[in-house]
Scaffold this motif. Structure first.
Motif, PDB file in Angstrom:
ATOM      1  N   HIS A 261      36.969  43.435  43.914  1.00 18.58           N
ATOM      2  CA  HIS A 261      36.720  44.811  44.353  1.00 18.58           C
ATOM      3  C   HIS A 261      37.995  45.633  44.213  1.00 18.58           C
ATOM      4  N   GLU A 262      39.121  45.049  44.615  1.00 17.07           N
ATOM      5  CA  GLU A 262      40.402  45.750  44.503  1.00 17.07           C
ATOM      6  C   GLU A 262      40.741  46.049  43.048  1.00 17.07           C
ATOM      7  N   ALA A 263      40.467  45.076  42.172  1.00 17.69           N
ATOM      8  CA  ALA A 263      40.729  45.279  40.744  1.00 17.69           C
ATOM      9  C   ALA A 263      39.833  46.367  40.163  1.00 17.69           C
ATOM     10  N   ALA A 264      38.564  46.368  40.566  1.00 16.93           N
ATOM     11  CA  ALA A 264      37.635  47.381  40.065  1.00 16.93           C
ATOM     12  C   ALA A 264      38.053  48.779  40.510  1.00 16.93           C
ATOM     13  N   ILE A 265      38.337  48.944  41.794  1.00 18.61           N
ATOM     14  CA  ILE A 265      38.788  50.239  42.312  1.00 18.61           C
ATOM     15  C   ILE A 265      40.055  50.687  41.585  1.00 18.61           C
ATOM     16  N   SER A 266      40.919  49.719  41.256  1.00 17.08           N
ATOM     17  CA  SER A 266      42.176  50.029  40.573  1.00 17.08           C
ATOM     18  C   SER A 266      41.973  50.409  39.112  1.00 17.08           C
ATOM     19  N   GLY A 267      40.753  50.267  38.628  1.00 19.07           N
ATOM     20  CA  GLY A 267      40.467  50.644  37.253  1.00 19.07           C
ATOM     21  C   GLY A 267      40.888  49.611  36.237  1.00 19.07           C
ATOM     22  N   LEU A 268      40.815  48.342  36.588  1.00 24.19           N
ATOM     23  CA  LEU A 268      41.134  47.284  35.636  1.00 24.19           C
ATOM     24  C   LEU A 268      39.856  46.719  35.016  1.00 24.19           C
ATOM     25  N   PRO A 269      39.782  46.617  33.698  1.00 20.48           N
ATOM     26  CA  PRO A 269      38.739  45.784  33.115  1.00 20.48           C
ATOM     27  C   PRO A 269      38.877  44.381  33.697  1.00 20.48           C
ATOM     28  N   ILE A 270      37.773  43.629  33.776  1.00 21.86           N
ATOM     29  CA  ILE A 270      37.790  42.348  34.493  1.00 21.86           C
ATOM     30  C   ILE A 270      37.160  41.245  33.658  1.00 21.86           C
TER      31      ILE A 270
END
Length: 343
Positions: A261-270
């Motif tokens: 969730h933190e990565a998504a909010i940060s705008g990182l492809p996953i």
């Protein structure tokens, strides 16, 4: 309004929930905590907390009755004293007694036994169950909770914090660094990630950074083509995320993974394995990243290479989509999912 929390540790998401209730929703909070791993206690307005080991379960029960809460939230059924208290409260108070749950249904013998005895144990303690997401909803149903007694969004990232990362900066110069944040332990599947990384001959300028602590950290610290950094606070992580272009989570087992969730909010492809509980909420395959099966080196290598081969504009598009998906759950939706139980 008044709320009671019986929790294990004041981890960031737990503190965020209580702070939002107390300071933005004007709740008076009484809490007891175990301090199993984290002994720090947050300073919050209208908030009082005590170690549960400092009192008997009988005295904690009496204190809660005297407090006259409108809702009680319990950190699952792992602490037997909490379950005893919850059962007593259910027969004494006409208020929601809510259990957290971030546990997926795996169909293990232990879980099947839990499902069988739930009417005499879990369901006698809790009127509602507050689950993290889809996979946890399945377990709640197995335990016998009706759909209307299951609420969602129990876990949330600090959206305001991670939204501070300016995605426009990446549009001008997209950073080429894969980032892993988490424990260095066997269930995280880091061996799979490293093996896949080492088979890629043309990395096109991409690097790999691992951040965290754990028993296997030394195993990866001396590898030439990998950057390893110590555990950091969430605020310290912002700079690392800002300088990264894709988040990777190769877990073999992962009940939820708030870090997704933190990565998504940060705008990182996953890139992540499909066993992660948060995966169906924040990753759509080939839309903002890649979902892969765990333990398969070739699948991980293909996903890494897919990211490496994307141009900067496509990577930026993935980045925007991740933030879009990250906004599916926020502290506000989490708190109001809980508040809907109040009269």
């Amino acid at each position: 309004m008044k709320a009671v929390f019986l929790i294990i540790d004041y981890v960031p998401h737990q503190e965020l929930t209580i702070r939002k209730l107390a300071e933005e929703n004007d709740f008076e909070i009484l809490a007891y905590h175990v301090a199993k791993f984290n002994k720090s206690v947050p300073i919050i307005h209208n908030f009082k907390t005590s170690l549960y080991t400092d009192s008997s379960k009988e005295n904690i029960f009496k204190s809660i009755i005297q407090f006259k809460p409108d809702i009680v939230v319990v950190a699952g059924w792992m602490i037997k004293e909490y379950v005893w208290i919850a059962k007593k409260l259910r027969s004494s108070l006409n208020v929601p007694i809510v259990s957290y749950s971030d546990t997926q249904w795996y169909g293990t013998i232990k879980q099947r036994v839990n499902a069988l005895i739930s009417p005499f144990h879990v369901k006698k303690a809790f009127s509602h169950i507050w689950v993290a997401g889809l996979y946890q909803f399945e377990y709640a149903r197995k335990l016998g909770f009706k759909k209307e007694n299951i609420i969602l969004n129990s876990l949330t990232a600090d959206v305001d914090l991670f939204k501070k990362i300016n995605l426009e900066n990446k549009q001008k110069n997209y950073p080429k660094n894969f980032l892993y944040i988490g424990r260095f332990s066997s269930e995280k599947g880091l061996d799979i990630l490293i093996s896949a990384w080492n088979t890629i001959t043309d990395k096109n300028g991409w690097t790999l950074t691992l951040i965290g602590d754990g028993v296997l950290k030394n195993k990866f610290s001396n590898l030439d083509n990998i950057i390893v950094k110590d555990y950091m606070s969430q605020k310290e992580l912002l700079k690392e995320i800002e300088n990264s272009g894709c988040f990777v989570l190769p877990s073999l087992v992962e009940p939820w993974a708030l870090v997704l969730h933190e990565a998504a909010i940060s705008g990182l492809p996953i890139i992540c394995t499909n066993v992660c509980g948060a995966a169906p909420h924040f990753i759509i395959n080939k839309y903002n990243g890649y979902l892969i099966k765990p333990s398969i080196v070739s699948d991980m290598r293909n996903a890494l290479e897919n990211i490496i081969q994307l141009n900067d504009q496509k990577l930026y598009t993935f980045s925007l989509r991740s933030r879009e998906l990250g906004l599916r759950i926020t502290p506000e939706t989490s708190i109001n999912s809980l508040k809907q139980l109040l009269k």
